[in-house]
Design a protein around this motif. Structure first.
Motif, short mmCIF file in Angstrom:
data_model
loop_
_atom_site.label_atom_id
_atom_site.label_comp_id
_atom_site.label_asym_id
_atom_site.label_seq_id
_atom_site.Cartn_x
_atom_site.Cartn_y
_atom_site.Cartn_z
N ILE A 100 0.93 -1.12 0.10
CA ILE A 100 -0.10 0.05 0.03
C ILE A 100 0.81 1.24 -0.02
O ILE A 100 1.76 1.38 0.60
CB ILE A 100 -1.18 0.07 1.35
N ASP A 101 0.40 2.24 -0.99
CA ASP A 101 1.36 3.67 -0.52
C ASP A 101 0.24 4.74 -1.06
O ASP A 101 -1.13 4.38 -1.59
CB ASP A 101 2.22 3.64 -1.88
N CYS A 102 0.30 6.10 -0.68
CA CYS A 102 -0.71 6.79 -0.69
C CYS A 102 0.03 8.20 -1.41
O CYS A 102 1.15 8.52 -1.46
CB CYS A 102 -1.05 7.53 0.70
N GLU A 103 -0.71 9.02 -2.08
CA GLU A 103 -0.45 10.31 -2.60
C GLU A 103 -1.27 11.16 -1.97
O GLU A 103 -2.48 11.07 -2.09
CB GLU A 103 -0.60 10.20 -3.98
N THR A 104 -0.91 12.32 -1.68
CA THR A 104 -1.53 13.40 -0.90
C THR A 104 -1.11 14.88 -1.46
O THR A 104 -0.23 14.94 -2.47
CB THR A 104 -0.99 13.35 0.56
N MET A 105 -2.07 15.74 -1.03
CA MET A 105 -1.48 17.02 -1.67
C MET A 105 -0.25 17.65 -0.97
O MET A 105 0.02 18.75 -1.44
CB MET A 105 -2.41 17.88 -1.27
N GLY A 106 0.32 17.05 -0.04
CA GLY A 106 1.37 17.52 0.55
C GLY A 106 2.34 16.42 1.43
O GLY A 106 1.71 15.25 1.65
N LEU A 107 3.07 16.88 2.28
CA LEU A 107 3.77 15.90 3.17
C LEU A 107 3.75 16.16 4.62
O LEU A 107 4.34 15.56 5.51
CB LEU A 107 5.28 16.05 2.96
N ASP B 67 2.04 7.03 5.48
CA ASP B 67 0.89 6.57 4.80
C ASP B 67 -0.27 5.87 6.09
O ASP B 67 -1.49 6.35 5.74
CB ASP B 67 1.01 5.26 3.98
N ILE B 68 0.24 5.37 6.91
CA ILE B 68 -0.74 5.05 8.00
C ILE B 68 -1.59 6.29 8.59
O ILE B 68 -2.72 6.27 8.87
CB ILE B 68 0.00 4.20 9.06
N ALA B 69 -0.54 7.12 8.67
CA ALA B 69 -1.42 8.52 9.47
C ALA B 69 -2.18 9.20 8.41
O ALA B 69 -3.38 9.50 8.58
CB ALA B 69 -0.12 9.55 9.80
N ALA B 70 -1.72 9.35 7.32
CA ALA B 70 -2.96 9.82 6.13
C ALA B 70 -4.04 9.12 6.20
O ALA B 70 -5.11 9.81 6.08
CB ALA B 70 -1.96 9.89 4.95
N LEU C 198 -7.13 2.18 11.37
CA LEU C 198 -5.74 2.43 11.59
C LEU C 198 -5.06 0.92 11.06
O LEU C 198 -5.62 -0.16 11.32
CB LEU C 198 -5.39 2.30 13.26
N ALA C 199 -4.15 1.01 10.02
CA ALA C 199 -3.72 -0.19 9.42
C ALA C 199 -2.71 -0.86 10.52
O ALA C 199 -1.96 -0.65 11.14
CB ALA C 199 -2.73 0.23 8.20
N GLN C 200 -3.19 -2.27 10.37
CA GLN C 200 -2.36 -3.25 11.20
C GLN C 200 -2.81 -4.69 10.74
O GLN C 200 -3.86 -4.97 10.43
CB GLN C 200 -2.81 -3.20 12.87
N PRO C 201 -1.89 -5.58 10.80
CA PRO C 201 -0.37 -5.55 11.07
C PRO C 201 0.25 -4.78 10.14
O PRO C 201 -0.19 -4.73 8.70
CB PRO C 201 0.15 -6.76 11.49
N PHE D 246 7.86 -2.72 13.76
CA PHE D 246 6.89 -2.57 12.86
C PHE D 246 5.30 -2.44 13.76
O PHE D 246 4.50 -1.95 13.50
CB PHE D 246 6.71 -3.78 12.04
N GLU D 247 5.51 -3.23 14.70
CA GLU D 247 4.22 -3.19 15.66
C GLU D 247 4.08 -1.95 16.33
O GLU D 247 2.84 -1.37 16.50
CB GLU D 247 4.46 -4.24 16.74
N PHE D 248 5.01 -1.03 16.58
CA PHE D 248 5.00 0.25 17.03
C PHE D 248 4.50 1.50 16.12
O PHE D 248 3.88 2.43 16.30
CB PHE D 248 6.12 0.61 17.82
N LEU D 249 4.60 1.01 14.85
CA LEU D 249 4.78 1.88 13.79
C LEU D 249 3.11 2.70 13.80
O LEU D 249 3.03 3.86 13.57
CB LEU D 249 4.78 1.43 12.18
N PRO D 250 1.80 2.07 13.79
CA PRO D 250 0.80 2.69 13.97
C PRO D 250 0.69 3.79 15.07
O PRO D 250 0.01 4.71 15.02
CB PRO D 250 -0.11 1.45 14.24
N THR D 251 1.17 3.31 16.23
CA THR D 251 1.33 4.30 17.45
C THR D 251 1.98 5.59 17.05
O THR D 251 1.83 6.67 17.16
CB THR D 251 1.83 3.44 18.59
N ARG D 252 3.28 5.35 16.26
CA ARG D 252 3.96 6.45 15.91
C ARG D 252 3.38 7.40 14.97
O ARG D 252 3.36 8.68 15.15
CB ARG D 252 5.46 5.86 15.28
N ALA D 253 2.36 6.92 14.13
CA ALA D 253 1.45 7.69 13.29
C ALA D 253 0.68 8.44 13.92
O ALA D 253 0.24 9.37 13.57
CB ALA D 253 1.18 6.53 12.01
N GLN D 254 0.12 7.86 14.97
CA GLN D 254 -0.87 8.65 15.61
C GLN D 254 -0.21 9.56 16.56
O GLN D 254 -0.79 10.59 16.81
CB GLN D 254 -1.58 7.63 16.80
#
Length: 203
Positions: free
Chosen positions: A22-29, A82-85, A93-96, A181-189
């Motif tokens: 999965i990947d995302c495109e957004t209007m900015g970063l 991408d998870i945050a977006a 929230l994307a997991q795993p 990897f397990e912490f990544l969704p929390t990092r996005a939050q």
């Protein structure tokens, strides 16, 4: 290779297997500021599935079901963004998850080149164009160049994972990578909550 383009959500009957890139495109970063425009996915079979997200859209039931499915591993390159977006847009929230950039930084310590293009060149001897990276992803209609670019960001992640997993195992870093990897969704939050560059573990 075929690129499929959908409006606002994935088809209900689309099966992308037990591991999906999965990947995302957004209007900015800046995920808290810049809206989500496109989500692209691949089952690693050479095909890409692109979902064009409308302005102010907040629901995509089929995509969200996939993001939350505990039986489907979501592969990203720099998944933190991408998870945050997607979480900001849909509340899903994307997991795993698995992130090729994190894996690269843990095991390819002989270089500071961890971009997707660098990984593809070094590990798979594959080159991709990044010319459309800064184009207008919020346009009503995507150009063929944009579609091809978006697809290229997910078509090779399954193969990259295989190569990086071999290196992680060889260097004895598989377990620490999994914990990251397990912490990544929390990092996005945390990013969305106002702690984007603050080390909450510091003194």
């Amino acid at each position: 290779m075929t690129n499929f383009l959908y409006n606002q959500d994935l088809p209900a009957d689309l099966d992308l297997g037990n591991a999906v890139a999965i990947d995302c495109e957004t209007m900015g970063l800046v995920p808290g500021r810049d809206r989500l425009c496109v989500v692209q996915l691949s089952a690693g079979d050479g095909n890409a599935h692109l979902v064009q997200i409308a302005k102010d859209q907040t629901e995509a039931p089929n995509l969200c079901r996939l993001l939350r499915d505990p039986k489907v591993l979501k592969l990203f390159h720099y998944g933190r963004f991408d998870i945050a977006a997607m979480y900001k847009t849909f509340g899903a929230l994307a997991q795993p998850v698995y992130c090729t950039k994190i894996a690269s930084k843990l095991v390819r310590t002989y270089t500071d080149r961890h971009g997707l293009r660098n990984l593809l060149q070094d590990l798979l001897q594959t080159d991709i164009s990044k010319h459309q990276q800064s184009s207008d992803w919020g346009a009503p209609e995507l150009t063929k160049a944009q579609i091809d670019y978006a697809a290229s960001d997910v078509l090779h992640l399954h193969k990259l994972k295989i190569e990086l997993d071999r290196m992680l195992e060889r260097e004895g870093r598989t377990e620490i990578a999994q914990k990251c990897f397990e912490f990544l969704p929390t990092r996005a939050q945390l990013d969305l909550g106002g702690w984007p560059e603050i080390d909450i573990f510091s003194h």
